[in-house]
Scaffold this active site. Structure first.
Site, mmCIF file in Angstrom:
data_model
loop_
_atom_site.group_PDB
_atom_site.id
_atom_site.type_symbol
_atom_site.label_atom_id
_atom_site.label_comp_id
_atom_site.label_asym_id
_atom_site.label_seq_id
_atom_site.Cartn_x
_atom_site.Cartn_y
_atom_site.Cartn_z
ATOM 1 N N LYS A 126 0.865 -1.187 0.000
ATOM 2 C CA LYS A 126 0.000 0.000 0.000
ATOM 3 C C LYS A 126 0.897 1.230 0.000
ATOM 4 O O LYS A 126 2.043 1.165 0.451
ATOM 5 C CB LYS A 126 -0.886 0.009 1.259
ATOM 6 C CG LYS A 126 -2.061 0.944 1.184
ATOM 7 C CD LYS A 126 -3.250 0.334 0.444
ATOM 8 C CE LYS A 126 -4.357 1.339 0.223
ATOM 9 N NZ LYS A 126 -5.567 0.709 -0.349
ATOM 10 N N ASP A 166 -6.988 4.523 -4.721
ATOM 11 C CA ASP A 166 -7.607 4.422 -3.386
ATOM 12 C C ASP A 166 -8.218 5.798 -3.127
ATOM 13 O O ASP A 166 -8.395 6.579 -4.070
ATOM 14 C CB ASP A 166 -6.572 4.027 -2.315
ATOM 15 C CG ASP A 166 -7.229 3.667 -0.976
ATOM 16 O OD1 ASP A 166 -7.837 2.601 -0.888
ATOM 17 O OD2 ASP A 166 -7.151 4.475 -0.017
ATOM 18 N N THR A 209 -15.098 -2.599 -7.269
ATOM 19 C CA THR A 209 -15.166 -2.726 -5.808
ATOM 20 C C THR A 209 -16.625 -2.661 -5.347
ATOM 21 O O THR A 209 -17.078 -3.490 -4.549
ATOM 22 C CB THR A 209 -14.315 -1.645 -5.120
ATOM 23 O OG1 THR A 209 -13.019 -1.671 -5.712
ATOM 24 C CG2 THR A 209 -14.187 -1.903 -3.636
ATOM 25 N N SER A 376 -8.171 -5.619 -10.527
ATOM 26 C CA SER A 376 -6.843 -5.082 -10.852
ATOM 27 C C SER A 376 -5.931 -6.208 -11.313
ATOM 28 O O SER A 376 -5.151 -6.046 -12.250
ATOM 29 C CB SER A 376 -6.214 -4.418 -9.621
ATOM 30 O OG SER A 376 -6.692 -3.108 -9.476
#
Ligand code: NDP
Length: 444
Positions: A126, A166, A209, A376
């Protein structure tokens, strides 16, 4: 003291100012006790948990950029490459003033298990920056993204580490970052996902998502003999995840009556108008106060309040720890029966426990929002074969992945004697695969 408790204490002592990271580690380690306790001697010998909670690598860098008036600003950039046991690091880039190392570590740690649950070969990572995209011009956003990537490009690559979007990082930001990566590295590869469709992006990634969240919610309800059609849903957030969760919920015949942003929330008794929401948030990049102009019957309220509305299902899709114990009590008192997390760790530990103790079906983010990273990974596959799949092809793979994911977490919870505890099921199923790969690869 048990091995798990020792490691949790160690993480707190060694990373004192990172409460979100403590919370994520505590939640995961607590639920994988059955595996750890049964193999304690070997795991201790191999310092398996110490290796699991320490990132393989964490990078922190300066991001200088110039605003439209010629003033120079300096932000901090991060990339935490947490665990590559089952594949290249994969995880999004968050651009928000609240970003710090602890937040990125909590997200990177969660990502290890989420990625494992997708069944695809991707490790956990991340990144992000404390840069605030709000109120910045397009040129300022580009300047920031280029400077950020000038440093980040040294550490990422299609087979090494593949960042994505994000909070604060959408298609526009990924485009600017990809352009800069390509310019410096002279490589047109799938190093970033969430790209535009004209340069290697995957159809259905934008929706993935939110759609995935509804596919798993639907799988959960089906397994308990409940039809989602006709149910009322509260969604928080008004970004990528929230928007497409609302869209898919409506397609499945449910009605979403709320959404929110960082300043307020909307109640629309007739169901949130997704086209209006997209225009406000994606085109105008404005506040939700505008929603009333499109839907005069709706209400706008300042501050928090989404969870005060009486609904059957709650889908928190904004940010971490946005649903606390008081919210949980209100939701339960109002008759909610399922909570599935679109955001990462939006429910506090106390609130999660309250839901579980009250028999509410609860699916944690690392399972419920895994559709984004799964798609992804499908984008990476398409980039590697230099092919683009149709929307229907990607969407049906996503649906399949989410339905299998539900079966896997349900099955893991049952195997370890915790039927219906999907938090434990997700952590156990995700950990099993990572543990297996780490053991096979020796002490690295
Ligand atoms: P976006 O930036 O598109 O949207 C985030 C939304 O949450 C916005 O409406 C924002 O309000 C609101 N928000 C952000 N921070 C806060 C805060 N501190 N308090 C209240 N509201 C807040 O992000 P995404 O939709 O992409 O991400 C939402 C969540 O889902 C995050 O937890 C992310 O990690 C997670 N996630 C996202 C994935 C993806 O594919 N995008 C994949 C998996 C998980 P405002 O408009 O005012 O900023």
């Amino acid at each position: 003291m048990s091995y798990v408790d020792e490691i949790v204490d160690q993480v707190i002592a060694q990373n004192p100012s990172e409460p979100e990271f403590h919370q994520a580690v505590r939640e995961v380690l607590d639920t994988i006790r059955p595996i750890v306790d049964a193999n304690e001697q070997t795991l201790r010998r191999d310092a398996l948990l110490e290796r699991l909670v320490n990132p393989e690598r964490q990078i922190k860098f300066r991001v200088p950029w110039v605003d439209d008036n010629g003033n120079v600003h300096v932000n901090t950039g991060y990339r935490v490459q947490f665990n590559s046991a089952i594949g290249p690091y994969k995880g999004g880039l968050r651009l928000h003033p609240s970003v710090n190392l602890g937040i990125i570590k909590f997200l990177g740690f969660e990502q290890i298990f989420k990625n494992s649950l997708t069944g695809l070969p991707i490790g956990g990572g991340k990144g992000g920056s404390d840069f605030d995209p709000k109120g910045k011009s397009d040129r300022e956003i580009m300047n920031f993204c280029q400077s950020f990537m000038t440093e980040l490009c040294k550490y990422i690559g299609a087979d090494t580490d593949v960042p994505a979007g994000d909070i604060g990082t959408g298609a526009r930001e990924i485009g600017y970052m990809f352009g800069q990566y390509k310019r410096i590295k002279d490589l047109f590869t799938g190093t970033l996902t969430g790209k535009g469709l004209s340069f290697g992006g995957s159809l259905a990634r934008t929706e993935a998502t939110g759609y995935g969240l509804l596919y798993i919610t639907n799988a959960l309800l089906n397994a308990h003999g409940i039809d989602i059609a006709g149910k009322t849903i509260a969604v928080s957030g008004a970004g990528n995840v929230a928007t497409y969760a609302i869209q898919k919920a409506h397609q499945l015949g449910a009605k979403v009556v709320t959404c929110s942003d960082s300043t307020g929330w909307v109640y629309d008794p007739d169901g949130i108008d997704v086209d209006a929401l997209k225009e406000i948030k994606e085109v105008k990049r404005a506040r939700l106060t505008e929603y009333k102009n499109y839907r005069p019957n709706s209400e706008y309220h300042e501050g928090k309040g989404v969870w005060t509305v009486k609904v059957d299902i709650a889908l928190p899709c904004a940010t971490q720890n946005e649903l606390d114990i008081e919210d949980a009590k209100t939701l339960v008192a109002n008759g909610v029966f399922a909570v599935c997390e679109g955001a990462n760790m939006p429910t506090t530990e106390e609130a999660t426990k309250y839901f579980q103790d009250n028999g509410i079906y609860f699916i944690p983010g690392k399972a419920a929002n895994a559709g984004g990273v799964a798609t992804s990974a499908l984008e990476m596959s398409q980039n590697s074969e230099r092919l683009s799949w149709t929307f229907e092809e990607v969407d049906s793979k996503l649906k399949n992945i989410m339905e299998n994911l539900y079966k896997n977490i349900d099955d893991a919870a049952k195997r370890y004697g915790m039927e219906g505890n999907y938090v434990a099921g997700a952590n156990l199923a995700g950990f099993e695969k990572v543990l297996n790969a780490m053991n096979a690869q020796g002490i690295v």
